[in-house]
Enzyme design. Structure first.
Site, PDB file in Angstrom:
ATOM      1  N   LYS A 158       0.833  -1.214   0.000  1.00 31.99           N
ATOM      2  CA  LYS A 158       0.000   0.000   0.000  1.00 31.99           C
ATOM      3  C   LYS A 158       0.868   1.263   0.000  1.00 31.99           C
ATOM      4  O   LYS A 158       0.681   2.150  -0.833  1.00 31.99           O
ATOM      5  CB  LYS A 158      -0.939   0.002   1.228  1.00 31.99           C
ATOM      6  CG  LYS A 158      -1.908  -1.165   1.277  1.00 31.99           C
ATOM      7  CD  LYS A 158      -2.843  -1.094   2.462  1.00 31.99           C
ATOM      8  CE  LYS A 158      -2.178  -1.257   3.821  1.00 31.99           C
ATOM      9  NZ  LYS A 158      -1.555  -2.575   4.073  1.00 31.99           N
TER      10      LYS A 158
ATOM     11  N   ARG B 257     -10.104   0.718   8.456  1.00 27.90           N
ATOM     12  CA  ARG B 257      -9.762  -0.675   8.762  1.00 27.90           C
ATOM     13  C   ARG B 257     -10.881  -1.395   9.487  1.00 27.90           C
ATOM     14  O   ARG B 257     -10.742  -2.586   9.795  1.00 27.90           O
ATOM     15  CB  ARG B 257      -8.512  -0.739   9.632  1.00 27.90           C
ATOM     16  CG  ARG B 257      -7.296  -0.250   8.897  1.00 27.90           C
ATOM     17  CD  ARG B 257      -6.027  -0.666   9.579  1.00 27.90           C
ATOM     18  NE  ARG B 257      -4.931   0.035   8.957  1.00 27.90           N
ATOM     19  CZ  ARG B 257      -3.748  -0.466   8.704  1.00 27.90           C
ATOM     20  NH1 ARG B 257      -3.467  -1.698   9.042  1.00 27.90           N
ATOM     21  NH2 ARG B 257      -2.818   0.246   8.128  1.00 27.90           N
TER      22      ARG B 257
ATOM     23  N   ARG C 153      11.859  -7.225   5.857  1.00 30.25           N
ATOM     24  CA  ARG C 153      11.995  -5.764   5.736  1.00 30.25           C
ATOM     25  C   ARG C 153      12.939  -5.196   6.794  1.00 30.25           C
ATOM     26  O   ARG C 153      12.827  -5.498   7.978  1.00 30.25           O
ATOM     27  CB  ARG C 153      10.621  -5.092   5.890  1.00 30.25           C
ATOM     28  CG  ARG C 153      10.734  -3.566   5.980  1.00 30.25           C
ATOM     29  CD  ARG C 153       9.432  -2.856   5.768  1.00 30.25           C
ATOM     30  NE  ARG C 153       8.356  -3.306   6.631  1.00 30.25           N
ATOM     31  CZ  ARG C 153       7.078  -2.927   6.477  1.00 30.25           C
ATOM     32  NH1 ARG C 153       6.740  -2.123   5.487  1.00 30.25           N
ATOM     33  NH2 ARG C 153       6.153  -3.374   7.295  1.00 30.25           N
TER      34      ARG C 153
ATOM     35  N   ARG D 141      11.187  -2.905  12.000  1.00 26.31           N
ATOM     36  CA  ARG D 141       9.999  -2.353  12.653  1.00 26.31           C
ATOM     37  C   ARG D 141       9.571  -3.313  13.758  1.00 26.31           C
ATOM     38  O   ARG D 141       9.533  -4.522  13.533  1.00 26.31           O
ATOM     39  CB  ARG D 141       8.857  -2.217  11.623  1.00 26.31           C
ATOM     40  CG  ARG D 141       8.632  -0.795  11.145  1.00 26.31           C
ATOM     41  CD  ARG D 141       7.688  -0.709   9.973  1.00 26.31           C
ATOM     42  NE  ARG D 141       6.323  -1.162  10.228  1.00 26.31           N
ATOM     43  CZ  ARG D 141       5.317  -0.990   9.393  1.00 26.31           C
ATOM     44  NH1 ARG D 141       5.492  -0.333   8.244  1.00 26.31           N
ATOM     45  NH2 ARG D 141       4.110  -1.448   9.664  1.00 26.31           N
TER      46      ARG D 141
ATOM     47  N   ARG E 104      -0.922  -9.323  12.927  1.00 30.66           N
ATOM     48  CA  ARG E 104      -1.424  -8.287  12.014  1.00 30.66           C
ATOM     49  C   ARG E 104      -2.234  -8.914  10.881  1.00 30.66           C
ATOM     50  O   ARG E 104      -3.281  -8.383  10.479  1.00 30.66           O
ATOM     51  CB  ARG E 104      -0.255  -7.487  11.426  1.00 30.66           C
ATOM     52  CG  ARG E 104       0.354  -6.510  12.418  1.00 30.66           C
ATOM     53  CD  ARG E 104       1.750  -6.089  12.007  1.00 30.66           C
ATOM     54  NE  ARG E 104       1.805  -5.356  10.763  1.00 30.66           N
ATOM     55  CZ  ARG E 104       2.906  -5.253  10.009  1.00 30.66           C
ATOM     56  NH1 ARG E 104       4.024  -5.865  10.361  1.00 30.66           N
ATOM     57  NH2 ARG E 104       2.883  -4.555   8.906  1.00 30.66           N
TER      58      ARG E 104
HETATM   59  P1  AP5 Z   1       4.572  -1.611   2.025  1.00 30.27           P
HETATM   60  O1  AP5 Z   1       4.469  -0.746   0.843  1.00 30.27           O
HETATM   61  O2  AP5 Z   1       4.993  -1.001   3.325  1.00 30.27           O
HETATM   62  O3  AP5 Z   1       3.203  -2.404   2.234  1.00 30.27           O
HETATM   63  P2  AP5 Z   1       1.983  -2.045   3.138  1.00 30.27           P
HETATM   64  O4  AP5 Z   1       0.820  -2.758   2.565  1.00 30.27           O
HETATM   65  O5  AP5 Z   1       1.892  -0.557   3.302  1.00 30.27           O
HETATM   66  O6  AP5 Z   1       2.491  -2.773   4.463  1.00 30.27           O
HETATM   67  P3  AP5 Z   1       2.652  -2.253   5.937  1.00 30.27           P
HETATM   68  O7  AP5 Z   1       3.504  -3.237   6.629  1.00 30.27           O
HETATM   69  O8  AP5 Z   1       3.101  -0.827   6.033  1.00 30.27           O
HETATM   70  O9  AP5 Z   1       1.126  -2.302   6.276  1.00 30.27           O
HETATM   71  P4  AP5 Z   1       0.282  -2.383   7.530  1.00 30.27           P
HETATM   72  O10 AP5 Z   1      -1.044  -2.145   6.942  1.00 30.27           O
HETATM   73  O11 AP5 Z   1       0.420  -3.579   8.371  1.00 30.27           O
HETATM   74  O12 AP5 Z   1       0.939  -1.223   8.415  1.00 30.27           O
HETATM   75  P5  AP5 Z   1       0.641   0.307   8.563  1.00 30.27           P
HETATM   76  O13 AP5 Z   1       1.940   0.969   8.571  1.00 30.27           O
HETATM   77  O14 AP5 Z   1      -0.404   0.782   7.629  1.00 30.27           O
HETATM   78  O15 AP5 Z   1       5.508  -2.845   1.650  1.00 30.27           O
HETATM   79  C1  AP5 Z   1       5.842  -3.824   2.593  1.00 30.27           C
HETATM   80  C2  AP5 Z   1       7.244  -4.347   2.260  1.00 30.27           C
HETATM   81  O16 AP5 Z   1       7.212  -4.992   0.998  1.00 30.27           O
HETATM   82  C3  AP5 Z   1       8.295  -3.234   2.133  1.00 30.27           C
HETATM   83  O17 AP5 Z   1       9.518  -3.718   2.589  1.00 30.27           O
HETATM   84  C4  AP5 Z   1       8.342  -2.957   0.626  1.00 30.27           C
HETATM   85  O18 AP5 Z   1       9.590  -2.462   0.209  1.00 30.27           O
HETATM   86  C5  AP5 Z   1       8.079  -4.344   0.078  1.00 30.27           C
HETATM   87  N1  AP5 Z   1       7.375  -4.338  -1.220  1.00 30.27           N
HETATM   88  C6  AP5 Z   1       6.335  -3.553  -1.584  1.00 30.27           C
HETATM   89  N2  AP5 Z   1       5.931  -3.869  -2.837  1.00 30.27           N
HETATM   90  C7  AP5 Z   1       6.726  -4.887  -3.251  1.00 30.27           C
HETATM   91  C8  AP5 Z   1       6.801  -5.657  -4.452  1.00 30.27           C
HETATM   92  N3  AP5 Z   1       5.957  -5.452  -5.479  1.00 30.27           N
HETATM   93  N4  AP5 Z   1       7.741  -6.631  -4.531  1.00 30.27           N
HETATM   94  C9  AP5 Z   1       8.592  -6.852  -3.499  1.00 30.27           C
HETATM   95  N5  AP5 Z   1       8.585  -6.162  -2.327  1.00 30.27           N
HETATM   96  C10 AP5 Z   1       7.643  -5.192  -2.212  1.00 30.27           C
HETATM   97  O19 AP5 Z   1      -0.011   0.326  10.033  1.00 30.27           O
HETATM   98  C11 AP5 Z   1       0.763  -0.029  11.156  1.00 30.27           C
HETATM   99  C12 AP5 Z   1      -0.124  -0.117  12.377  1.00 30.27           C
HETATM  100  O20 AP5 Z   1      -0.726   1.156  12.646  1.00 30.27           O
HETATM  101  C13 AP5 Z   1      -1.309  -1.085  12.313  1.00 30.27           C
HETATM  102  O21 AP5 Z   1      -0.923  -2.403  12.598  1.00 30.27           O
HETATM  103  C14 AP5 Z   1      -2.220  -0.489  13.392  1.00 30.27           C
HETATM  104  O22 AP5 Z   1      -1.735  -0.821  14.684  1.00 30.27           O
HETATM  105  C15 AP5 Z   1      -2.025   1.002  13.205  1.00 30.27           C
HETATM  106  N6  AP5 Z   1      -3.014   1.588  12.284  1.00 30.27           N
HETATM  107  C16 AP5 Z   1      -2.753   2.161  11.070  1.00 30.27           C
HETATM  108  N7  AP5 Z   1      -3.891   2.590  10.503  1.00 30.27           N
HETATM  109  C17 AP5 Z   1      -4.892   2.289  11.372  1.00 30.27           C
HETATM  110  C18 AP5 Z   1      -6.295   2.472  11.345  1.00 30.27           C
HETATM  111  N8  AP5 Z   1      -6.903   3.039  10.310  1.00 30.27           N
HETATM  112  N9  AP5 Z   1      -7.013   2.009  12.395  1.00 30.27           N
HETATM  113  C19 AP5 Z   1      -6.424   1.432  13.463  1.00 30.27           C
HETATM  114  N10 AP5 Z   1      -5.087   1.231  13.554  1.00 30.27           N
HETATM  115  C20 AP5 Z   1      -4.333   1.653  12.521  1.00 30.27           C
END
Ligand code: AP5
Length: 227
Positions: free
Chosen positions: A18, A93, A132, A165, A176
């Protein structure tokens, strides 16, 4: 090239890409973008009251409470110029978050135009998240995978530090993914019924995924962009 003003959100499990795709799409479509996860990590790093309140929640792989997330989103959306589209990465979410988003967007007269539904296998998500690392120090932060030896060497040469992380530890990744399946994945039906959801295969190279997103949303074929 002129683009319509998109009001879009990126949906998909942890590791689906994302944030990676958001960085590309915000430039390509000229959108304001917010990653709620990134915003929370910044609050934690700065030691703000919000950061202190949510630090343990993120470290456990659970969701932050709806009321706080809705308040954050409401303030962010209200500040966006009407000439600018927007892209939400990581919000909503839960069903209450999705309902609150509808209410806020109705007040702002800015209905959602696209939901990008990234699909990735659990094994690939675990591979991406488990490997990562973030290279900090002496330059911009760089996200790398532990299998990428050249990137690790570059990071160490520049005096950088490789950091994981806290929520990328194996037991937290499992949590997660389970939280996503139970609380967030069902939301896609909420949007599918409106005909604005685009299902996109998130496997393969980043540029290929970007091309699939552009093709799905714009309805015309796109070659992979230069990444
Ligand atoms: P990345 O682009 O970071 O993927 P992502 O889907 O954004 O994954 P995240 O780990 O950031 O998502 P998440 O939803 O668990 O965490 P978030 O930070 O939103 O890519 C992931 C990895 O893959 C990277 O190393 C990247 O380089 C690699 N990659 C990407 N594309 C690739 C490809 N095509 N090929 C190979 N490698 C690739 O949220 C964190 C926490 O915040 C949550 O757990 C929760 O506690 C809280 N939170 C956030 N939003 C809310 C909400 N709305 N409500 C409640 N809690 C929330």
């Amino acid at each position: 090239m002129e683009h319509p003003i998109y009001h879009a959100l990126l949906f998909g499990p942890p590791g689906a890409g994302k944030s990676t795709q958001a960085e590309y799409l915000m430039q390509h479509w000229n959108l304001a973008a917010i990653s709620t996860g990134k915003l929370l990590r910044e609050q934690i790093a700065a030691g703000t009251p919000i950061g202190l309140r949510v630090r343990e929640v993120l470290a456990r792989g659970e969701l932050v409470d709806d009321a706080l997330m809705i308040e954050i989103l409401r303030a962010w959306l209200a500040a966006i110029s009407p000439d600018n589209g927007f892209l939400l990465d990581g919000f909503p979410r839960t069903i209450p978050q999705a309902q609150a988003l509808d209410e806020i967007l109705a007040e702002l007269h800015r209905p959602l135009s696209a939901v990008i539904d990234l699909r990735l296998s659990v094994s690939e998500a675990v591979h991406r998240l488990g490997g990562r690392r973030i290279c900090y120090g002496n330059g911009p932060d760089e996200i790398i995978h532990i299998n990428d030896e050249a990137a690790i060497a570059r990071c160490l040469e520049r005096g950088g530090l490789l950091v994981q992380r806290p929520d990328d530890l194996p037991n937290v990744i499992v949590k997660r993914l389970a939280v996503y399946e139970a609380e967030t994945e069902p939301l896609i039906n909420y949007y599918r019924a409106r005909g604005i959801a685009h299902r996109v295969d998130a496997s393969g190279e980043r540029a290929q995924v970007a091309a699939r997103i552009l093709s799905a949303v714009e309805g015309i074929d796109h070659p992979p962009p230069v990444w």
